[in-house]
Design a protein around this motif. Sequence first.
Motif, PDB file in Angstrom:
ATOM      1  N   VAL A 144       0.734  -1.353  -0.017  1.00 38.30           N
ATOM      2  CA  VAL A 144       0.011   0.003   0.055  1.00 38.30           C
ATOM      3  C   VAL A 144       0.873   1.079  -0.056  1.00 38.30           C
ATOM      4  CG1 VAL A 144      -1.661   1.557   1.270  1.00 38.30           C
ATOM      5  CG2 VAL A 144      -1.891  -1.117   1.066  1.00 38.30           C
ATOM      6  N   GLU A 145       1.849   1.026   0.801  1.00 40.81           N
ATOM      7  CA  GLU A 145       2.841   2.372   1.018  1.00 40.81           C
ATOM      8  C   GLU A 145       3.520   2.731  -0.327  1.00 40.81           C
ATOM      9  OE1 GLU A 145       4.372   3.326   5.375  1.00 40.81           O
ATOM     10  OE2 GLU A 145       5.332   1.618   4.336  1.00 40.81           O
ATOM     11  N   THR A 146       3.947   1.542  -0.979  1.00 37.78           N
ATOM     12  CA  THR A 146       4.694   1.661  -2.068  1.00 37.78           C
ATOM     13  C   THR A 146       3.953   2.107  -3.412  1.00 37.78           C
ATOM     14  OG1 THR A 146       6.230  -0.117  -1.601  1.00 37.78           O
ATOM     15  CG2 THR A 146       5.979   0.277  -3.860  1.00 37.78           C
ATOM     16  N   MET A 147       2.380   1.618  -3.233  1.00 37.40           N
ATOM     17  CA  MET A 147       1.589   2.035  -4.371  1.00 37.40           C
ATOM     18  C   MET A 147       1.232   3.629  -4.224  1.00 37.40           C
ATOM     19  SD  MET A 147      -2.105   2.749  -4.528  1.00 37.40           S
ATOM     20  CE  MET A 147      -2.733   2.021  -3.329  1.00 37.40           C
ATOM     21  N   LEU A 148       1.148   4.004  -2.926  1.00 32.80           N
ATOM     22  CA  LEU A 148       0.864   5.556  -2.742  1.00 32.80           C
ATOM     23  C   LEU A 148       1.959   6.417  -3.067  1.00 32.80           C
ATOM     24  CD1 LEU A 148      -1.496   5.190   0.512  1.00 32.80           C
ATOM     25  CD2 LEU A 148      -2.244   5.701  -2.169  1.00 32.80           C
ATOM     26  N   ALA A 149       3.156   5.954  -2.703  1.00 35.17           N
ATOM     27  CA  ALA A 149       4.440   6.552  -3.162  1.00 35.17           C
ATOM     28  C   ALA A 149       4.558   6.681  -4.560  1.00 35.17           C
ATOM     29  CB  ALA A 149       5.712   6.073  -2.299  1.00 35.17           C
ATOM     30  N   GLU A 150       4.603   5.479  -5.344  1.00 37.98           N
ATOM     31  CA  GLU A 150       4.808   5.642  -6.806  1.00 37.98           C
ATOM     32  C   GLU A 150       3.585   6.854  -7.315  1.00 37.98           C
ATOM     33  OE1 GLU A 150       4.181   1.641  -7.994  1.00 37.98           O
ATOM     34  OE2 GLU A 150       6.168   1.504  -7.205  1.00 37.98           O
ATOM     35  N   ARG A 151       2.440   6.837  -6.747  1.00 39.76           N
ATOM     36  CA  ARG A 151       1.431   7.837  -7.287  1.00 39.76           C
ATOM     37  C   ARG A 151       1.382   9.376  -6.910  1.00 39.76           C
ATOM     38  NH1 ARG A 151      -5.172   7.146  -7.127  1.00 39.76           N
ATOM     39  NH2 ARG A 151      -5.292   8.817  -8.331  1.00 39.76           N
ATOM     40  N   PHE A 152       2.161   9.342  -5.561  1.00 43.11           N
ATOM     41  CA  PHE A 152       2.111  11.126  -5.179  1.00 43.11           C
ATOM     42  C   PHE A 152       3.575  11.469  -5.074  1.00 43.11           C
ATOM     43  CE2 PHE A 152      -1.995   9.148  -3.909  1.00 43.11           C
ATOM     44  CZ  PHE A 152      -2.664  10.109  -4.489  1.00 43.11           C
ATOM     45  N   GLY A 153       4.631  10.453  -5.303  1.00 41.33           N
ATOM     46  CA  GLY A 153       5.956  10.894  -5.202  1.00 41.33           C
ATOM     47  C   GLY A 153       6.571  10.966  -3.941  1.00 41.33           C
ATOM     48  N   LYS A 154       5.765  10.543  -2.707  1.00 39.98           N
ATOM     49  CA  LYS A 154       6.457  10.207  -1.439  1.00 39.98           C
ATOM     50  C   LYS A 154       5.395   9.660  -0.824  1.00 39.98           C
ATOM     51  CE  LYS A 154       4.642  14.426   0.926  1.00 39.98           C
ATOM     52  NZ  LYS A 154       5.285  15.624   1.814  1.00 39.98           N
ATOM     53  N   THR A 155       6.055   8.763   0.395  1.00 39.63           N
ATOM     54  CA  THR A 155       5.129   7.750   1.154  1.00 39.63           C
ATOM     55  C   THR A 155       4.132   8.689   2.085  1.00 39.63           C
ATOM     56  OG1 THR A 155       6.687   6.302   1.053  1.00 39.63           O
ATOM     57  CG2 THR A 155       5.388   6.014   2.864  1.00 39.63           C
ATOM     58  N   PRO A 156       2.864   8.286   2.058  1.00 36.55           N
ATOM     59  CA  PRO A 156       2.211   9.474   2.906  1.00 36.55           C
ATOM     60  C   PRO A 156       1.978   8.992   4.412  1.00 36.55           C
ATOM     61  CG  PRO A 156       0.803   7.976   1.350  1.00 36.55           C
ATOM     62  CD  PRO A 156       2.183   7.897   1.051  1.00 36.55           C
ATOM     63  N   ASN A 157       1.853   9.878   5.462  1.00 30.97           N
ATOM     64  CA  ASN A 157       1.689   9.231   6.531  1.00 30.97           C
ATOM     65  C   ASN A 157       0.393   8.762   6.787  1.00 30.97           C
ATOM     66  OD1 ASN A 157       0.156  11.635   7.003  1.00 30.97           O
ATOM     67  ND2 ASN A 157       1.915  12.685   8.074  1.00 30.97           N
ATOM     68  N   MET A 158      -0.413   8.191   8.007  1.00 28.66           N
ATOM     69  CA  MET A 158      -1.613   7.840   8.257  1.00 28.66           C
ATOM     70  C   MET A 158      -2.495   9.137   7.841  1.00 28.66           C
ATOM     71  SD  MET A 158      -3.794   5.391   8.404  1.00 28.66           S
ATOM     72  CE  MET A 158      -2.974   3.919   9.201  1.00 28.66           C
ATOM     73  N   GLU A 159      -2.278  10.145   8.598  1.00 25.60           N
ATOM     74  CA  GLU A 159      -3.301  11.348   8.056  1.00 25.60           C
ATOM     75  C   GLU A 159      -3.514  11.576   6.709  1.00 25.60           C
ATOM     76  OE1 GLU A 159      -2.684  15.845   9.353  1.00 25.60           O
ATOM     77  OE2 GLU A 159      -2.950  14.605  11.082  1.00 25.60           O
ATOM     78  N   ALA A 160      -2.571  11.454   6.260  1.00 29.73           N
ATOM     79  CA  ALA A 160      -2.575  11.863   4.548  1.00 29.73           C
ATOM     80  C   ALA A 160      -3.427  10.809   3.769  1.00 29.73           C
ATOM     81  CB  ALA A 160      -1.108  11.962   3.840  1.00 29.73           C
ATOM     82  N   ILE A 161      -3.106   9.557   4.387  1.00 35.82           N
ATOM     83  CA  ILE A 161      -3.964   8.408   3.672  1.00 35.82           C
ATOM     84  C   ILE A 161      -5.301   8.496   4.198  1.00 35.82           C
ATOM     85  CG2 ILE A 161      -4.274   5.869   3.966  1.00 35.82           C
ATOM     86  CD1 ILE A 161      -1.083   5.716   4.367  1.00 35.82           C
ATOM     87  N   LEU A 162      -5.650   8.835   5.119  1.00 35.78           N
ATOM     88  CA  LEU A 162      -7.021   9.214   5.595  1.00 35.78           C
ATOM     89  C   LEU A 162      -7.635  10.462   4.781  1.00 35.78           C
ATOM     90  CD1 LEU A 162      -6.953   8.815   9.562  1.00 35.78           C
ATOM     91  CD2 LEU A 162      -7.971   7.049   7.880  1.00 35.78           C
ATOM     92  N   MET A 163      -6.885  11.204   4.573  1.00 34.63           N
ATOM     93  CA  MET A 163      -7.462  12.373   3.643  1.00 34.63           C
ATOM     94  C   MET A 163      -7.807  11.842   2.115  1.00 34.63           C
ATOM     95  SD  MET A 163      -7.643  15.583   5.133  1.00 34.63           S
ATOM     96  CE  MET A 163      -7.305  16.530   3.517  1.00 34.63           C
ATOM     97  N   LEU A 164      -6.685  11.202   1.717  1.00 28.59           N
ATOM     98  CA  LEU A 164      -7.089  10.374   0.332  1.00 28.59           C
ATOM     99  C   LEU A 164      -8.104   9.459   0.239  1.00 28.59           C
ATOM    100  CD1 LEU A 164      -3.355   9.397  -0.186  1.00 28.59           C
ATOM    101  CD2 LEU A 164      -4.456  11.317  -1.635  1.00 28.59           C
ATOM    102  N   VAL A 165      -8.227   8.763   1.180  1.00 27.33           N
ATOM    103  CA  VAL A 165      -9.619   7.943   1.436  1.00 27.33           C
ATOM    104  C   VAL A 165     -10.957   8.914   1.193  1.00 27.33           C
ATOM    105  CG1 VAL A 165     -10.911   6.431   2.602  1.00 27.33           C
ATOM    106  CG2 VAL A 165      -8.408   5.852   2.171  1.00 27.33           C
ATOM    107  N   GLY A 166     -10.802   9.824   2.321  1.00 26.91           N
ATOM    108  CA  GLY A 166     -11.904  10.861   2.433  1.00 26.91           C
ATOM    109  C   GLY A 166     -12.244  11.503   1.257  1.00 26.91           C
ATOM    110  N   ILE A 167     -11.185  12.038   0.475  1.00 28.82           N
ATOM    111  CA  ILE A 167     -11.318  12.647  -0.754  1.00 28.82           C
ATOM    112  C   ILE A 167     -12.188  11.798  -1.919  1.00 28.82           C
ATOM    113  CG2 ILE A 167     -10.400  13.649  -2.835  1.00 28.82           C
ATOM    114  CD1 ILE A 167      -8.289  15.018  -0.283  1.00 28.82           C
ATOM    115  N   GLN A 168     -11.640  10.457  -1.846  1.00 24.45           N
ATOM    116  CA  GLN A 168     -12.082   9.680  -2.919  1.00 24.45           C
ATOM    117  C   GLN A 168     -13.409   9.348  -2.405  1.00 24.45           C
ATOM    118  OE1 GLN A 168      -9.224   6.426  -3.921  1.00 24.45           O
ATOM    119  NE2 GLN A 168     -10.923   4.834  -4.000  1.00 24.45           N
ATOM    120  N   GLU A 169     -13.637   9.164  -1.180  1.00 25.57           N
ATOM    121  CA  GLU A 169     -15.131   8.841  -0.871  1.00 25.57           C
ATOM    122  C   GLU A 169     -16.171  10.054  -1.159  1.00 25.57           C
ATOM    123  OE1 GLU A 169     -16.481   5.831  -0.234  1.00 25.57           O
ATOM    124  OE2 GLU A 169     -14.293   5.132  -0.826  1.00 25.57           O
ATOM    125  N   LEU A 170     -15.589  11.237  -0.722  1.00 26.05           N
ATOM    126  CA  LEU A 170     -16.412  12.339  -1.106  1.00 26.05           C
ATOM    127  C   LEU A 170     -16.646  12.785  -2.783  1.00 26.05           C
ATOM    128  CD1 LEU A 170     -17.619  15.040  -0.307  1.00 26.05           C
ATOM    129  CD2 LEU A 170     -15.522  16.110  -0.247  1.00 26.05           C
TER     130      LEU A 170
END
Length: 110
Positions: free
Chosen positions: A13-39
Amino acid sequence: MNNDDFDIRWKKVETMLAERFGKTPNMEAILMLVGIQELNSVKKKFTKEQKQDLMHIAVCTLLSQSGYFEPEGRDKDGWPHFKEVSPVPKMELEEQERFLKEHVIAYFEE
C-alpha cells in the motif's frame, strides 16, 4: 493476519501510494486521500474543518468494512454521512494503528 503478511501487505500500500504521489504518505494523509475519494470531489483546497470531516469520512468508510458503521446517505452538499452500528473496541494506541492499517490495506486491495 500474521505479522509477516501484514508487513508485506502494508508495504505494498505504501509503495503504491508513494509511486502515485511521489512520497510515502503518513496515516493522516492516507485518511485524507480515502476521504477525498469517498467524497468524490476534485476541490483543490479544504478548510481545516473540512479536512477533519474528510478524515472522519475515511475512518467511517474503513470501519464500515467490519460492520462498525454503515452509510446513511449524503447531505445537500454531497458529503457522506454514517451511523454507528456497533462500538469500536477500546484499544491501546499501537493496536489502534494496526487495526486502522488493516482496514486501509483491505480498502486498497478492493
